[in-house]
Design a protein around this motif. Structure first.
Motif, PDB file in Angstrom:
ATOM      1  N   PRO A 182       0.802  -1.232   0.000  1.00  0.00           N
ATOM      2  CA  PRO A 182       0.000   0.000   0.000  1.00  0.00           C
ATOM      3  C   PRO A 182       0.835   1.283   0.000  1.00  0.00           C
ATOM      4  O   PRO A 182       0.315   2.348  -0.327  1.00  0.00           O
ATOM      5  CB  PRO A 182      -0.815  -0.080   1.303  1.00  0.00           C
ATOM      6  CG  PRO A 182      -0.540  -1.408   1.893  1.00  0.00           C
ATOM      7  CD  PRO A 182       0.705  -1.952   1.267  1.00  0.00           C
ATOM      8  N   HIS A 183       2.144   1.178   0.357  1.00  0.00           N
ATOM      9  CA  HIS A 183       2.970   2.394   0.419  1.00  0.00           C
ATOM     10  C   HIS A 183       2.992   3.092  -0.939  1.00  0.00           C
ATOM     11  O   HIS A 183       3.256   2.454  -1.958  1.00  0.00           O
ATOM     12  CB  HIS A 183       4.407   2.062   0.810  1.00  0.00           C
ATOM     13  CG  HIS A 183       4.557   1.672   2.240  1.00  0.00           C
ATOM     14  ND1 HIS A 183       4.766   0.370   2.637  1.00  0.00           N
ATOM     15  CD2 HIS A 183       4.517   2.392   3.372  1.00  0.00           C
ATOM     16  CE1 HIS A 183       4.849   0.323   3.948  1.00  0.00           C
ATOM     17  NE2 HIS A 183       4.704   1.527   4.425  1.00  0.00           N
ATOM     18  N   GLY A 184       2.746   4.388  -0.927  1.00  0.00           N
ATOM     19  CA  GLY A 184       2.868   5.180  -2.145  1.00  0.00           C
ATOM     20  C   GLY A 184       1.703   5.017  -3.108  1.00  0.00           C
ATOM     21  O   GLY A 184       1.723   5.606  -4.197  1.00  0.00           O
TER      22      GLY A 184
ATOM     23  N   ALA B 203       4.533  -7.303  18.285  1.00  0.00           N
ATOM     24  CA  ALA B 203       4.396  -7.914  16.958  1.00  0.00           C
ATOM     25  C   ALA B 203       4.292  -9.434  17.099  1.00  0.00           C
ATOM     26  O   ALA B 203       4.436  -9.991  18.189  1.00  0.00           O
ATOM     27  CB  ALA B 203       5.600  -7.548  16.090  1.00  0.00           C
ATOM     28  N   ASN B 204       4.042 -10.115  15.981  1.00  0.00           N
ATOM     29  CA  ASN B 204       4.009 -11.569  15.979  1.00  0.00           C
ATOM     30  C   ASN B 204       5.403 -12.117  15.688  1.00  0.00           C
ATOM     31  O   ASN B 204       5.982 -11.798  14.649  1.00  0.00           O
ATOM     32  CB  ASN B 204       3.021 -12.070  14.913  1.00  0.00           C
ATOM     33  CG  ASN B 204       1.584 -11.908  15.378  1.00  0.00           C
ATOM     34  OD1 ASN B 204       1.241 -12.312  16.488  1.00  0.00           O
ATOM     35  ND2 ASN B 204       0.744 -11.300  14.552  1.00  0.00           N
ATOM     36  N   MET B 205       5.941 -12.902  16.630  1.00  0.00           N
ATOM     37  CA  MET B 205       7.238 -13.568  16.510  1.00  0.00           C
ATOM     38  C   MET B 205       8.368 -12.605  16.113  1.00  0.00           C
ATOM     39  O   MET B 205       9.190 -12.924  15.256  1.00  0.00           O
ATOM     40  CB  MET B 205       7.124 -14.710  15.476  1.00  0.00           C
ATOM     41  CG  MET B 205       8.061 -15.872  15.696  1.00  0.00           C
ATOM     42  SD  MET B 205       7.671 -17.288  14.618  1.00  0.00           S
ATOM     43  CE  MET B 205       8.251 -16.737  13.016  1.00  0.00           C
TER      44      MET B 205
ATOM     45  N   GLY C  67       3.517   9.642   6.689  1.00  0.00           N
ATOM     46  CA  GLY C  67       4.926   9.962   6.435  1.00  0.00           C
ATOM     47  C   GLY C  67       5.869   8.945   7.058  1.00  0.00           C
ATOM     48  O   GLY C  67       5.470   7.844   7.427  1.00  0.00           O
ATOM     49  N   ARG C  68       7.170   9.327   7.172  1.00  0.00           N
ATOM     50  CA  ARG C  68       8.211   8.444   7.683  1.00  0.00           C
ATOM     51  C   ARG C  68       8.680   8.930   9.060  1.00  0.00           C
ATOM     52  O   ARG C  68       8.502  10.113   9.393  1.00  0.00           O
ATOM     53  CB  ARG C  68       9.420   8.423   6.711  1.00  0.00           C
ATOM     54  CG  ARG C  68       9.062   8.287   5.252  1.00  0.00           C
ATOM     55  CD  ARG C  68       8.277   7.031   4.957  1.00  0.00           C
ATOM     56  NE  ARG C  68       9.055   5.815   5.199  1.00  0.00           N
ATOM     57  CZ  ARG C  68       8.519   4.612   5.446  1.00  0.00           C
ATOM     58  NH1 ARG C  68       7.222   4.460   5.494  1.00  0.00           N
ATOM     59  NH2 ARG C  68       9.279   3.571   5.646  1.00  0.00           N
ATOM     60  N   VAL C  69       9.362   8.055   9.817  1.00  0.00           N
ATOM     61  CA  VAL C  69       9.827   8.505  11.139  1.00  0.00           C
ATOM     62  C   VAL C  69      10.888   9.600  11.017  1.00  0.00           C
ATOM     63  O   VAL C  69      11.068  10.398  11.936  1.00  0.00           O
ATOM     64  CB  VAL C  69      10.341   7.352  12.043  1.00  0.00           C
ATOM     65  CG1 VAL C  69       9.199   6.476  12.527  1.00  0.00           C
ATOM     66  CG2 VAL C  69      11.425   6.550  11.384  1.00  0.00           C
TER      67      VAL C  69
ATOM     68  N   PRO D 127       9.187  -4.919  20.842  1.00  0.00           N
ATOM     69  CA  PRO D 127       9.231  -5.032  19.383  1.00  0.00           C
ATOM     70  C   PRO D 127       7.809  -5.081  18.816  1.00  0.00           C
ATOM     71  O   PRO D 127       7.070  -6.030  19.083  1.00  0.00           O
ATOM     72  CB  PRO D 127       9.984  -6.350  19.155  1.00  0.00           C
ATOM     73  CG  PRO D 127       9.866  -7.116  20.434  1.00  0.00           C
ATOM     74  CD  PRO D 127       9.660  -6.129  21.533  1.00  0.00           C
ATOM     75  N   CYS D 128       7.439  -4.068  18.047  1.00  0.00           N
ATOM     76  CA  CYS D 128       6.052  -3.926  17.575  1.00  0.00           C
ATOM     77  C   CYS D 128       5.997  -3.744  16.061  1.00  0.00           C
ATOM     78  O   CYS D 128       5.040  -3.149  15.549  1.00  0.00           O
ATOM     79  CB  CYS D 128       5.382  -2.720  18.237  1.00  0.00           C
ATOM     80  SG  CYS D 128       5.227  -2.847  20.015  1.00  0.00           S
ATOM     81  N   ALA D 129       7.024  -4.208  15.312  1.00  0.00           N
ATOM     82  CA  ALA D 129       7.028  -3.995  13.861  1.00  0.00           C
ATOM     83  C   ALA D 129       6.707  -5.283  13.107  1.00  0.00           C
ATOM     84  O   ALA D 129       5.630  -5.418  12.527  1.00  0.00           O
ATOM     85  CB  ALA D 129       8.364  -3.419  13.412  1.00  0.00           C
TER      86      ALA D 129
ATOM     87  N   SER E 201      10.247   3.301  15.071  1.00  0.00           N
ATOM     88  CA  SER E 201      11.001   2.969  13.855  1.00  0.00           C
ATOM     89  C   SER E 201      10.045   2.639  12.714  1.00  0.00           C
ATOM     90  O   SER E 201       8.850   2.409  12.934  1.00  0.00           O
ATOM     91  CB  SER E 201      11.928   1.767  14.106  1.00  0.00           C
ATOM     92  OG  SER E 201      11.168   0.589  14.257  1.00  0.00           O
ATOM     93  N   ASP E 202      10.570   2.647  11.507  1.00  0.00           N
ATOM     94  CA  ASP E 202       9.864   2.053  10.370  1.00  0.00           C
ATOM     95  C   ASP E 202      10.918   1.444   9.462  1.00  0.00           C
ATOM     96  O   ASP E 202      12.096   1.313   9.879  1.00  0.00           O
ATOM     97  CB  ASP E 202       8.933   3.056   9.659  1.00  0.00           C
ATOM     98  CG  ASP E 202       9.657   4.273   9.097  1.00  0.00           C
ATOM     99  OD1 ASP E 202      10.877   4.181   8.845  1.00  0.00           O
ATOM    100  OD2 ASP E 202       8.997   5.310   8.901  1.00  0.00           O
ATOM    101  N   SER E 203      10.556   1.071   8.253  1.00  0.00           N
ATOM    102  CA  SER E 203      11.522   0.328   7.442  1.00  0.00           C
ATOM    103  C   SER E 203      12.668   1.215   6.949  1.00  0.00           C
ATOM    104  O   SER E 203      13.635   0.712   6.384  1.00  0.00           O
ATOM    105  CB  SER E 203      10.816  -0.359   6.266  1.00  0.00           C
ATOM    106  OG  SER E 203      10.004   0.556   5.588  1.00  0.00           O
TER     107      SER E 203
ATOM    108  N   SER F 270       9.866  -0.575  18.865  1.00  0.00           N
ATOM    109  CA  SER F 270      10.079  -0.566  17.412  1.00  0.00           C
ATOM    110  C   SER F 270       8.739  -0.494  16.705  1.00  0.00           C
ATOM    111  O   SER F 270       7.701  -0.853  17.271  1.00  0.00           O
ATOM    112  CB  SER F 270      10.835  -1.823  16.963  1.00  0.00           C
ATOM    113  OG  SER F 270      10.008  -2.947  17.117  1.00  0.00           O
ATOM    114  N   GLY F 271       8.774  -0.042  15.428  1.00  0.00           N
ATOM    115  CA  GLY F 271       7.542   0.152  14.674  1.00  0.00           C
ATOM    116  C   GLY F 271       6.999   1.545  14.924  1.00  0.00           C
ATOM    117  O   GLY F 271       7.429   2.256  15.861  1.00  0.00           O
ATOM    118  N   ALA F 272       6.082   1.950  14.058  1.00  0.00           N
ATOM    119  CA  ALA F 272       5.399   3.236  14.230  1.00  0.00           C
ATOM    120  C   ALA F 272       4.006   3.105  13.632  1.00  0.00           C
ATOM    121  O   ALA F 272       3.438   4.056  13.103  1.00  0.00           O
ATOM    122  CB  ALA F 272       6.176   4.357  13.541  1.00  0.00           C
ATOM    123  N   GLY F 273       3.485   1.879  13.695  1.00  0.00           N
ATOM    124  CA  GLY F 273       2.151   1.612  13.158  1.00  0.00           C
ATOM    125  C   GLY F 273       1.149   1.478  14.286  1.00  0.00           C
ATOM    126  O   GLY F 273       1.360   1.999  15.391  1.00  0.00           O
ATOM    127  N   ASN F 274       0.085   0.758  14.010  1.00  0.00           N
ATOM    128  CA  ASN F 274      -1.005   0.652  14.977  1.00  0.00           C
ATOM    129  C   ASN F 274      -0.529   0.154  16.339  1.00  0.00           C
ATOM    130  O   ASN F 274      -0.821   0.757  17.374  1.00  0.00           O
ATOM    131  CB  ASN F 274      -2.084  -0.280  14.395  1.00  0.00           C
ATOM    132  CG  ASN F 274      -3.176  -0.569  15.392  1.00  0.00           C
ATOM    133  OD1 ASN F 274      -3.138  -1.567  16.090  1.00  0.00           O
ATOM    134  ND2 ASN F 274      -4.140   0.328  15.498  1.00  0.00           N
TER     135      ASN F 274
END
Ligand code: NDP
Length: 451
Positions: free
Chosen positions: A139-141, A350-352, A293-295, A323-325, A267-269, A243-247
């Motif tokens: 979905p990015h972009g 996050a999962n695993m 946007g980005r971090v 860890p949440c990414a 964080s993000d990718s 980590s992560g910056a999503g939900n």
């Protein structure tokens, strides 16, 4: 009569079969290995699980759907993605689990997530089976119109496999309120039914539940609080590395702040930000939820923050790690760094997200470790509350829903804690969560016969 090598021989044989039958699916192998290797004490106590072929059946999804998703981009070019839905186990209730849209999605990823979901859902005690789905669509972009056309095409196939008593998806990476709106709208159009209970994570104005957006992140922090409390400790004043910056990350940060902890990273990718004065959550939400946007944009607008392109967020010292990414984002080397820097507890939002050698390192250092299937169960638990409200046409308030979420997470924690003690691994939440949930699923499968 069980032999001396029982149940290890049985587990080894099932693992060998899983590896041979599912080549090229390392994440699925990893998830199955972790569960099967930790449930031996339950198998010794209940040899009938092995005799009834529960293990062999558990590792094979009940149904796997793979489909083509053609759509047209804004330049009128036809694009083709792959769609997946793995309906893993419905012994405890209708299939339930999110949809992930990310370019790394493949069948092995969806199977690992679906397998984990069986046990997570069992821990919530909400009467839901395990499933997962998604697409390698990124979905990015993409424009909103492209996202909509993709979601509509995805649902053109998936709808026939869904239903409130059959299979109820929700969001995951890359699938948030916007995507769920388009997916639900298409389902309604195709079926001519406003079937609220066939999707969770809906907008609050059209059948969604209060606290669903916040639930996974909040729940992870409630779990963390329970673990610390058992050791007579609390969250107040502790530096948290997220980590992560999503939900999941955003609402874990929110609840950490409400409890007096100090989350200092996201964080993000593209990399991570560290903000020693504490994350400004309003700014981060504006950038991530509104502007998409980005971090790095956060660091550009916040003088106390710095952006590190690439690199590992786990290099930043803190007592709490969340860890949440995504999967396998925290490896053995990162775990060693965190432990050297004074780590007290890790919670998998996050999962695993932690590799097996990272988990071994935490165990060895007696760091509190909460596996994702227990710690991030708040999202799906609140989805089940959404299903209850849809079925009874009720709407619960935010505070009522949050209290229910917290009560469920406390119960998930206590089940895992007590199962770990009962099965001879006190304080080991991996063994506790896996055995407590496995026994529930296995008992249901046993009672329902060989199907
Ligand atoms: P989002 O899409 O909202 O956010 C994901 C975040 O992680 C983004 O910041 C994203 O950065 C980053 N990310 C994703 N993949 C990678 C990657 N390969 N490398 C680096 N960064 C990455 O997803 P969620 O917050 O919903 O989900 C995060 C995790 O939590 C997943 O493991 C998911 O399965 C799990 N989870 C989610 C639940 C929910 O209710 N949403 C429930 C239970 C578990 P970027 O934007 O740059 O890709």
């Amino acid at each position: 009569m069980p032999s001396a090598v029982f149940p290890h021989a049985a587990v080894d044989e099932v693992l060998r079969t899983v590896l041979a039958r599912n080549p090229g699916e390392p994440e699925f192998h990893q998830a199955v290995t972790e569960v099967l290797e930790s449930i031996a004490p339950a198998l010794v106590e209940r040899p009938e699980y092995v005799e009834a072929g529960i293990l062999e059946r558990l590792v094979e999804p009940e149904r796997q759907v793979l489909f083509r998703v053609p759509w047209t981009d804004d330049r009128n070019r036809v694009q083709v993605n792959r769609g997946f839905r793995v309906q893993f186990n419905s012994a405890l209730g209708p299939y339930k689990g999110g949809l992930r849209f990310h370019p790394t999605v493949n069948l092995g990823i969806i199977k690992f997530l679906g397998f984990e979901q069986i046990f997570k859902n069992a821990l919530t005690a909400q009467g839901i089976g395990g499933a997962k789905g998604g697409s390698d669509f990124d979905p990015h972009g993409k424009s909103d119109a492209e996202i909509m056309r993709f979601c509509q095409s995805f649902m053109d196939e998936l709808y026939r496999h869904l239903g409130e008593h059959t299979d109820v998806p929700a969001g995951d990476i890359g699938v948030g309120a916007r995507e769920i709106g388009y997916l639900f709208g298409r389902y309604r159009k195709i079926t001519n039914r406003h079937e609220s209970g066939m999707f969770t994570g809906k907008g609050v104005a059209w059948g969604g539940a209060e606290v669903r957006t916040e639930a996974t992140g909040y729940g992870a922090v409630f779990f963390l609080e329970q673990m610390l409390q058992r050791r007579g400790q609390g969250l107040e004043g502790r530096r948290a590395i997220v980590s992560g910056a999503g939900n999941v990350a955003l609402y874990a940060i929110e609840k950490l702040q409400q409890r007096g902890a100090l989350p200092i990273t996201a964080s993000d990718s593209s990399g991570y930000v560290v903000d020693e004065s504490g994350i400004d959550l309003a700014l981060l939400k504006q950038i991530k939820e509104v502007e998409r946007g980005r971090v790095s944009d956060y660091a550009a607008r916040r003088p106390s923050a710095r952006f590190v392109a690439g690199g590992s967020v786990w290099d930043v010292p803190g007592e709490l790690a969340l860890p949440c990414a995504t999967q396998n984002e925290l490896d053995g080397a990162a775990a060693a760094t965190l432990i050297r820097n004074g780590l007290v507890a890790v919670v998998e939002g996050a999962n695993m997200p932690c590799t097996p050698d990272a988990v071994d390192a935490f165990r060895g250092a007696r760091v509190l470790f909460a596996p994702g299937k227990a710690a991030n169960a708040g999202g799906v638990a609140t989805s089940a509350l959404e299903m209850s409200q849809n079925a009874s046409r009720q709407r619960w308030t935010f505070s009522d829903s949050e209290q229910r979420l917290q009560a469920i997470i406390v119960a998930v924690h206590d089940q895992a804690f007590e199962a770990a003690e009962r099965y001879g691994a006190p304080g080991d939440y991996v063994v506790g969560a896996n055995t407590a949930s496995f026994v529930k699923v296995a008992d249901a499968m046993l009672a329902q016969g060989v199907i």
